[in-house]
Design a protein around this motif. Structure first.
Motif, PDB file in Angstrom:
ATOM      1  N   SER A  10       0.816  -1.227   0.000  1.00  0.00           N
ATOM      2  CA  SER A  10       0.000   0.000   0.000  1.00  0.00           C
ATOM      3  C   SER A  10       0.847   1.274   0.000  1.00  0.00           C
ATOM      4  CB  SER A  10      -0.947   0.000   1.202  1.00  0.00           C
ATOM      5  OG  SER A  10      -0.207  -0.070   2.408  1.00  0.00           O
ATOM      6  N   LYS A  31      -4.999  -3.104  -2.971  1.00  0.00           N
ATOM      7  CA  LYS A  31      -6.071  -2.382  -3.678  1.00  0.00           C
ATOM      8  C   LYS A  31      -5.973  -0.869  -3.513  1.00  0.00           C
ATOM      9  CE  LYS A  31      -9.572  -2.970  -0.080  1.00  0.00           C
ATOM     10  NZ  LYS A  31     -10.896  -3.522   0.189  1.00  0.00           N
ATOM     11  N   LYS A  32      -5.167  -0.395  -2.586  1.00  0.00           N
ATOM     12  CA  LYS A  32      -4.992   1.050  -2.400  1.00  0.00           C
ATOM     13  C   LYS A  32      -3.927   1.631  -3.326  1.00  0.00           C
ATOM     14  CE  LYS A  32      -6.430   0.723   2.386  1.00  0.00           C
ATOM     15  NZ  LYS A  32      -6.024   0.712   3.771  1.00  0.00           N
ATOM     16  N   PRO A  86      -2.437   2.987  -6.599  1.00  0.00           N
ATOM     17  CA  PRO A  86      -3.039   3.556  -7.810  1.00  0.00           C
ATOM     18  C   PRO A  86      -2.825   2.647  -9.029  1.00  0.00           C
ATOM     19  CG  PRO A  86      -1.787   5.225  -6.639  1.00  0.00           C
ATOM     20  CD  PRO A  86      -1.501   3.906  -5.968  1.00  0.00           C
ATOM     21  N   TYR A  87      -3.843   2.583  -9.842  1.00  0.00           N
ATOM     22  CA  TYR A  87      -3.851   1.741 -11.035  1.00  0.00           C
ATOM     23  C   TYR A  87      -2.652   2.043 -11.939  1.00  0.00           C
ATOM     24  CZ  TYR A  87      -5.854  -0.384 -15.269  1.00  0.00           C
ATOM     25  OH  TYR A  87      -6.073  -1.133 -16.377  1.00  0.00           O
ATOM     26  N   GLY A  88      -2.305   3.290 -12.045  1.00  0.00           N
ATOM     27  CA  GLY A  88      -1.194   3.700 -12.909  1.00  0.00           C
ATOM     28  C   GLY A  88       0.132   3.100 -12.492  1.00  0.00           C
ATOM     29  N   GLU A  89       0.347   2.944 -11.187  1.00  0.00           N
ATOM     30  CA  GLU A  89       1.609   2.365 -10.716  1.00  0.00           C
ATOM     31  C   GLU A  89       1.725   0.896 -11.111  1.00  0.00           C
ATOM     32  OE1 GLU A  89       2.729   3.095  -6.649  1.00  0.00           O
ATOM     33  OE2 GLU A  89       1.860   5.108  -6.695  1.00  0.00           O
ATOM     34  N   VAL A  90       0.607   0.183 -11.051  1.00  0.00           N
ATOM     35  CA  VAL A  90       0.606  -1.233 -11.435  1.00  0.00           C
ATOM     36  C   VAL A  90       0.858  -1.357 -12.937  1.00  0.00           C
ATOM     37  CG1 VAL A  90      -0.772  -3.349 -11.527  1.00  0.00           C
ATOM     38  CG2 VAL A  90      -0.938  -1.837  -9.537  1.00  0.00           C
ATOM     39  N   ILE A  91       0.217  -0.496 -13.725  1.00  0.00           N
ATOM     40  CA  ILE A  91       0.426  -0.508 -15.174  1.00  0.00           C
ATOM     41  C   ILE A  91       1.879  -0.160 -15.512  1.00  0.00           C
ATOM     42  CG2 ILE A  91      -0.224   0.607 -17.348  1.00  0.00           C
ATOM     43  CD1 ILE A  91      -2.280  -1.374 -16.209  1.00  0.00           C
ATOM     44  N   HIS A  92       2.446   0.780 -14.786  1.00  0.00           N
ATOM     45  CA  HIS A  92       3.855   1.133 -15.009  1.00  0.00           C
ATOM     46  C   HIS A  92       4.749  -0.078 -14.738  1.00  0.00           C
ATOM     47  CE1 HIS A  92       7.543   3.425 -15.188  1.00  0.00           C
ATOM     48  NE2 HIS A  92       7.857   2.987 -13.976  1.00  0.00           N
ATOM     49  N   ILE A 101      -2.061 -11.206 -13.227  1.00  0.00           N
ATOM     50  CA  ILE A 101      -2.342 -10.267 -12.148  1.00  0.00           C
ATOM     51  C   ILE A 101      -3.110 -11.027 -11.081  1.00  0.00           C
ATOM     52  CG2 ILE A 101      -3.511  -8.139 -11.501  1.00  0.00           C
ATOM     53  CD1 ILE A 101      -3.150  -7.244 -14.425  1.00  0.00           C
ATOM     54  N   VAL A 125      -5.579 -11.601  -8.076  1.00  0.00           N
ATOM     55  CA  VAL A 125      -6.772 -10.991  -7.505  1.00  0.00           C
ATOM     56  C   VAL A 125      -7.413 -11.985  -6.544  1.00  0.00           C
ATOM     57  CG1 VAL A 125      -7.252  -9.523  -9.496  1.00  0.00           C
ATOM     58  CG2 VAL A 125      -8.241 -11.791  -9.388  1.00  0.00           C
TER      59      VAL A 125
END
Length: 136
Positions: A67, A105-106, A108-114, A129, A131
């Motif tokens: 997180s 889940k906290k 940010p989506y952008g960090e995972v995509i990066h 991924i 889940v």
């Protein structure tokens, strides 16, 4: 006293199918009702496949983002700048390398995509991924 003209010991020569049809229809209705509750949610990812059950899976890397945004590789903290080098080294040793990415889940989506972009630019073609199933 006269004997009865009907014999009660006659052999049954026919089968009454009406109760059988009733039971089958009830079972069909029960099946149709329960089938609507059994919905298998799926996330479309390319998961590793095995040709034989007794063979160990090929080497894989597990990236985890907590997180706070700290990246862990197989349980050990790693700097983001070193991720690409590690992935390229592992892909050179095993071109069929598989990567599993888990993130809080906290995050940010952008960090995972990066992170996924960095992993893919390192040459990894198979990744998943992680889940959890929603219960309730």
């Amino acid at each position: 006293m006269a004997g009865s003209s009907q014999d009660d010991d006659d052999v049954i020569t026919g089968i009454n199918v009406t109760p059988l049809v009733d039971v089958i229809l009830v079972l069909l209705i029960i099946f149709m009702m329960t089938a609507s509750f059994i919905v298998a949610p799926a996330v479309k990812v390319e998961l590793p496949q095995m040709s034989k059950a007794d063979e160990p899976p090929s080497r894989s890397l597990h990236f985890l983002v907590d997180s706070a945004g700290v990246i862990y590789l197989n349980g050990k903290a790693v700097e983001e700048s070193k991720v690409l080098g590690v992935v390229q080294k592992e892909v050179a040793a095993n071109p069929e390398l598989q990567v599993l990415v888990s993130a809080d889940k906290k995050v940010p989506y952008g960090e995972v995509i990066h992170l996924l972009d960095v992993v893919r630019s390192g040459g990894v073609k198979k990744f998943a991924i992680s889940v959890e199933m929603r219960r309730g």
